[in-house]
Scaffold this motif. Structure first.
Motif, PDB file in Angstrom:
ATOM      1  N   LEU A  70       0.814  -1.015  -0.042  1.00 17.86           N
ATOM      2  CA  LEU A  70      -0.176  -0.208  -0.085  1.00 17.86           C
ATOM      3  C   LEU A  70       0.836   1.344  -0.009  1.00 17.86           C
ATOM      4  CD1 LEU A  70      -2.697  -1.057   2.373  1.00 17.86           C
ATOM      5  CD2 LEU A  70      -3.114  -0.671   0.049  1.00 17.86           C
TER       6      LEU A  70
ATOM      7  N   LEU B 266     -14.422  -2.878  -1.622  1.00 18.66           N
ATOM      8  CA  LEU B 266     -13.228  -2.418  -2.100  1.00 18.66           C
ATOM      9  C   LEU B 266     -12.794  -3.088  -3.250  1.00 18.66           C
ATOM     10  CD1 LEU B 266     -10.817  -0.689  -1.726  1.00 18.66           C
ATOM     11  CD2 LEU B 266      -9.930  -2.017   0.006  1.00 18.66           C
TER      12      LEU B 266
ATOM     13  N   THR C 149      -9.983   5.505  -1.775  1.00 17.75           N
ATOM     14  CA  THR C 149      -9.881   3.907  -1.834  1.00 17.75           C
ATOM     15  C   THR C 149      -8.672   3.615  -0.934  1.00 17.75           C
ATOM     16  OG1 THR C 149     -10.712   3.922  -4.082  1.00 17.75           O
ATOM     17  CG2 THR C 149      -9.221   2.054  -3.459  1.00 17.75           C
ATOM     18  N   TYR C 150      -7.506   4.505  -0.945  1.00 11.77           N
ATOM     19  CA  TYR C 150      -6.360   4.030  -0.200  1.00 11.77           C
ATOM     20  C   TYR C 150      -6.605   3.968   1.571  1.00 11.77           C
ATOM     21  CZ  TYR C 150      -1.722   4.902   1.781  1.00 11.77           C
ATOM     22  OH  TYR C 150      -0.784   4.606   2.654  1.00 11.77           O
TER      23      TYR C 150
ATOM     24  N   THR D 156      -2.934  -1.665  -5.128  1.00 13.11           N
ATOM     25  CA  THR D 156      -3.955  -1.692  -4.197  1.00 13.11           C
ATOM     26  C   THR D 156      -4.625  -3.185  -4.109  1.00 13.11           C
ATOM     27  OG1 THR D 156      -4.511   0.680  -4.164  1.00 13.11           O
ATOM     28  CG2 THR D 156      -6.042  -0.691  -3.015  1.00 13.11           C
ATOM     29  N   SER D 157      -5.234  -3.580  -5.197  1.00 10.02           N
ATOM     30  CA  SER D 157      -5.842  -4.552  -5.528  1.00 10.02           C
ATOM     31  C   SER D 157      -4.907  -5.763  -5.118  1.00 10.02           C
ATOM     32  CB  SER D 157      -6.286  -4.925  -6.735  1.00 10.02           C
ATOM     33  OG  SER D 157      -6.831  -6.174  -7.058  1.00 10.02           O
TER      34      SER D 157
ATOM     35  N   ALA E  35      -8.856   0.958   1.946  1.00  9.70           N
ATOM     36  CA  ALA E  35      -7.719  -0.276   2.247  1.00  9.70           C
ATOM     37  C   ALA E  35      -6.909  -0.524   3.441  1.00  9.70           C
ATOM     38  CB  ALA E  35      -6.981  -0.486   1.075  1.00  9.70           C
TER      39      ALA E  35
ATOM     40  N   VAL F  31      -4.384  -6.132  -1.207  1.00 11.18           N
ATOM     41  CA  VAL F  31      -5.620  -6.729  -0.587  1.00 11.18           C
ATOM     42  C   VAL F  31      -5.696  -8.182  -0.964  1.00 11.18           C
ATOM     43  CG1 VAL F  31      -8.022  -6.776  -0.567  1.00 11.18           C
ATOM     44  CG2 VAL F  31      -6.902  -4.579  -0.597  1.00 11.18           C
TER      45      VAL F  31
ATOM     46  N   TYR G 133      -4.278   1.405  -8.743  1.00 11.01           N
ATOM     47  CA  TYR G 133      -5.475   0.547  -8.352  1.00 11.01           C
ATOM     48  C   TYR G 133      -4.901  -1.103  -8.516  1.00 11.01           C
ATOM     49  CZ  TYR G 133      -9.155   3.873  -8.464  1.00 11.01           C
ATOM     50  OH  TYR G 133      -9.842   4.873  -7.857  1.00 11.01           O
TER      51      TYR G 133
ATOM     52  N   CYS H 122     -11.912  -1.420  -6.980  1.00  5.82           N
ATOM     53  CA  CYS H 122     -10.568  -1.856  -7.841  1.00  5.82           C
ATOM     54  C   CYS H 122     -10.696  -2.251  -9.132  1.00  5.82           C
ATOM     55  CB  CYS H 122      -9.544  -2.428  -6.707  1.00  5.82           C
ATOM     56  SG  CYS H 122      -9.068  -1.702  -5.198  1.00  5.82           S
TER      57      CYS H 122
END
Length: 641
Positions: A539, A600, A621-622, A558-559, A625, A562, A555, A604
């Motif tokens: 992240l 979320l 979004t950040y 981030t994806s 997450a 996660v 994205y 993403c």
């Protein structure tokens, strides 16, 4: 100028005359008188012919049958330093009638000129003519090179070469008669240590290729081989009236090491004997033999033709064992006798007669002569106690291929003086046994006087036997108390620390290894423990993309953070990770925890294909997450507790 031309012409003329004189074309026969049932060997030999040679024409053998031939032979012979090149053709004939017949001259064309051989008259009588058979030298003479390898050049008494196997002839008897090996010794009774010369020879009268398959071991002897020519050189010997080609297989000088009956082992030889098996009929129209040699045109003659075929017969032979009677030397030998047998001389000397105790001298004893030189032991030398003596250095100087064995053996005794003064090395005695006179003979040297002065170096410290030195420890008549004497370093703290110092890295290496093994075996557990750290690290990379405004990269990262967290935390391989499997694993959590997670993930995924919202949405979004991963981490830890 005119004189030079005349001299040149005279020289050329002399060369032509010399060539004409050296070239010979002769007819030779194995016998001039033969029986009607005997064979006749006829040889036409052309020597030292140069240039174009062709058109050989034999005489008409109208009173004879051609049993074999022509056989071609060419080579070079050197007699008394004179070299001769030759070509010869050999026929074997058998007379048809009794009477006196003349073989006319054969002809051959050399450089266009016709050359004729000498005619020969043959007397043919009834029955066997062995009483008037020519001598061996007559049969073999004039046939340069006729024999080995390839074989012997004898005939079978009927004029036919021994290499011809006639119909009905016993091949075993033929081989036994014409090939054998035997050992020749110069004596069969001798003294222990006396030289014996053994020579193993192969005798043959047949064409054969031979190889020695077993050589004698000479048990009970000391052996020294004589070097033989390579390749082997054949000689001739007459055995029972027959001439054999003789090849020496091995020639060895033997010295018996013990008395009694000793036996010389046999030598074994494998032979491949090539015989011409004569069969009647099937004559062919041949080429001119000289044309075959010199490359000319075909020659027309009704006599030329080959009959029979060559066969190779294996034949193994061995020499007969020979018993040698070895007598011991007389028992009443002098003390200075050390086993020498033969005839010898002795020379003894020292390299210096004045020296210091720091130097060394060499006493050199040389034994020269004939006999068992290679087995001589060192003579008995009496060295005064003022010298330190070492083992002698032994050197041989033996004449190569000498027979009887001759040479010298040299003994060099190093001597180290230990005391200064005048010392005398006694005379040296050397005794040998002379087998000729059958007595012991003793040689004497002169004594040697040596003057030794003190050297600069002291060999060793003298013992001090003065009062108070080298006294014995007192004797205690009662039991004394024991006390432990402690050293300065040993048993101290530093001693033990240093003693344990090598153990520390060893323990560290063991622990490190065990930890590595544990980590390797529990990789999944580590991933579970560090899932939150890994996700936050990814992240942080997404935050960088957020700052740079790179929506797609943001994205994606981030994806990945996660999904990577869920894979590590829920022990699900990344390749098998899907929404349904995550839902099943997290079904025990409250919906307000799982619903934002899947929202979320949907955001993403949708933003990857349809980015919108700009930095504001990326910032939201950040934050989501980070909050979702933190809440999941807290909930999952509480459930484990």
């Amino acid at each position: 100028m005119l004189r030079r031309v005349i001299a040149l012409l005279l020289f050329a003329g002399c060369m032509q005359v010399a060539q004409a004189q050296n070239m010979r074309f002769t007819t030779k026969v194995s016998a001039t008188t033969i029986g009607l049932d005997e064979g006749l060997q006829v040889q036409f030999m052309l020597e030292n012919a140069q240039g174009d040679v062709n058109g050989f024409t034999p005489p008409p053998f109208k009173d004879f049958d051609v049993v074999q031939g022509p056989m071609q032979m060419q080579g070079t012979s050197i007699v008394n330093g004179s070299r001769s090149d030759y070509v010869s053709l050999i026929y074997v004939l058998q007379a048809k009638h009794v009477g006196s017949f003349t073989l006319a001259a054969a002809t051959v064309r050399v450089n266009g000129n016709i050359v004729r051989s000498n005619p020969v008259t043959i007397e043919v009588v009834k029955g066997n003519n062995s009483a008037t058979a020519p001598s061996t030298s007559q049969r073999g003479g004039g046939f340069p090179g006729g024999g080995f390898p390839g074989g012997g050049g004898g005939d079978n008494g009927n004029g036919l070469p021994e290499g011809v196997l006639r119909k009905g002839e016993n091949i075993d008897a033929k081989l036994k008669k014409n090939i054998f090996v035997k050992v020749a010794v110069d004596k069969t009774s001798l003294y222990e240590g006396e030289q014996l010369t053994a020579t193993y020879k192969l005798y043959t009268r047949l064409p054969t290729n031979s190889s020695v398959t077993k050589v004698p071991a000479f048990k009970g002897f000391s052996a020294k081989d004589v070097e033989l020519p390579n390749p082997p050189q054949a000689t001739e010997e007459v055995v029972n009236g027959l001439t054999y080609k003789v090849f020496t297989i091995r020639k060895t000088l033997l010295f018996p090491l013990q008395s009694g009956q000793l036996e010389l082992d046999p030598a074994e030889v494998d032979n491949q004997v090539k015989l011409l098996q004569v069969t009647p009929g099937n004559r062919k129209r041949p080429r001119d033999p000289f044309d075959d040699i010199f490359g000319g045109d075909p020659f027309d003659d009704d006599f030329f033709g080959q009959q029979g075929e060559y066969v190779t017969v294996p034949y193994k032979i061995e020499s007969a064992p020979v018993t040698i009677n070895v007598k011991p030397v007389p028992a009443n030998h002098p003390d200075s006798y050390t086993g020498a047998v033969g005839q010898f001389r002795m020379d003894a000397s020292i390299d210096k007669d004045q020296l210091t105790t720091d130097d060394a001298l060499t006493l050199k004893v040389t034994i020269t002569g004939q006999g068992n030189v290679n087995l001589l032991n060192a003579p008995k030398v009496s060295i005064p106690g003022a010298f330190e003596r070492y083992d002698p250095k032994v050197t041989d100087d033996i004449a190569k291929n000498s027979n009887p064995l001759s040479g010298a053996r040299i003994f060099e005794f190093p001597l180290m003086p230990q005391e200064a003064g005048d010392h005398v090395i006694p005379a040296i005695d050397f005794t040998y046994f002379d087998p000729v006179s059958q007595s012991f003979k003793t040689l004497h040297s002169s004594p040697f006087t040596v003057h030794v002065t003190p050297g600069k170096q002291t060999k060793h410290e003298k013992e001090d036997f003065s009062v108070g030195k080298n006294e014995l420890a007192p004797i205690h008549r009662v039991v004394t108390s024991w006390s432990k004497a402690s050293g300065f370093f040993f048993s101290s703290v530093w001693f033990w620390l240093l003693l344990l110092l090598p153990v520390v890295p060893l323990v560290w290496l063991i622990m490190k290894k065990r930890r590595e093994d544990y980590n390797t075996q529990n990789a999944s557990l580590l991933k579970h423990r560090n899932a939150n750290k890994v996700a936050l690290k990814r992240l942080s990379l997404a935050a960088k993309y957020l700052k740079d405004g790179q929506q797609k990269a943001f994205y994606e990262e981030t994806s990945r953070a996660v999904w990577g967290y869920l894979s590590n935390k829920l022990h699900i391989p990344f390749a098998e990770l899907n929404r349904q499997l995550v839902t099943d694993k997290l079904q025990h959590l409250r919906a307000d925890r799982t619903t934002p997670l899947f929202e979320l993930m949907d955001d993403c995924e949708m933003a990857l294909y349809a980015p919108s919202g700009g930095k504001g949405r990326m910032q939201q979004t950040y934050q989501q997450a980070i909050e979702i991963i933190s809440n999941l981490e807290q909930d999952l830890k509480q459930q484990q507790v």
